[in-house]
Motif scaffolding. Sequence first.
Motif, PDB file in Angstrom:
ATOM      1  N   VAL A 143      35.507 -23.591  -2.207  1.00  0.00           N
ATOM      2  CA  VAL A 143      37.111 -23.452  -2.227  1.00  0.00           C
ATOM      3  C   VAL A 143      37.134 -24.742  -1.054  1.00  0.00           C
ATOM      4  O   VAL A 143      37.059 -24.365   0.173  1.00  0.00           O
ATOM      5  N   PHE A 170      40.440 -26.615   1.071  1.00  0.00           N
ATOM      6  CA  PHE A 170      41.777 -26.682   1.289  1.00  0.00           C
ATOM      7  C   PHE A 170      42.147 -27.912   2.332  1.00  0.00           C
ATOM      8  O   PHE A 170      41.127 -28.061   3.376  1.00  0.00           O
ATOM      9  N   VAL A 176      47.123 -20.100   0.196  1.00  0.00           N
ATOM     10  CA  VAL A 176      45.715 -20.121   0.318  1.00  0.00           C
ATOM     11  C   VAL A 176      45.129 -19.030   0.023  1.00  0.00           C
ATOM     12  O   VAL A 176      43.939 -18.979  -0.696  1.00  0.00           O
ATOM     13  N   THR A 229      45.465 -16.547  -1.957  1.00  0.00           N
ATOM     14  CA  THR A 229      45.477 -16.290  -3.490  1.00  0.00           C
ATOM     15  C   THR A 229      44.647 -16.902  -4.092  1.00  0.00           C
ATOM     16  O   THR A 229      44.035 -16.529  -5.145  1.00  0.00           O
ATOM     17  N   LEU A 230      44.198 -18.129  -3.826  1.00  0.00           N
ATOM     18  CA  LEU A 230      42.892 -18.784  -4.161  1.00  0.00           C
ATOM     19  C   LEU A 230      41.622 -18.644  -3.816  1.00  0.00           C
ATOM     20  O   LEU A 230      40.747 -19.149  -4.375  1.00  0.00           O
TER      21      LEU A 230
END
Length: 88
Positions: free
Chosen positions: A70, A72, A84, A86-87
Amino acid sequence: MTEAERKIWILLRTAFHDWRFRRQVPIRQYIADFASHRARRVVEIDGGQHNEEIDALRTAIIENDGYRVVRFWNNDVLANIDGVATLL
């Protein structure tokens, strides 16, 4: 650590403490910003120096080892840490 890395580190240690994230984790020939072997999750915080083509190869190699990567951007972490979270 950068300000964005400090902010995500606090999030990972408090909201996802059971996953036991570590910083600067070697995976293959790369150093992941944050990784949880337990959750098979890698979190990368990208600033302006990152290249999407190079990052795609890096992501593919790490994901081939069974991790979910993941990514960001720094500004997303700094401006929207709840989003962020929640992802992850």
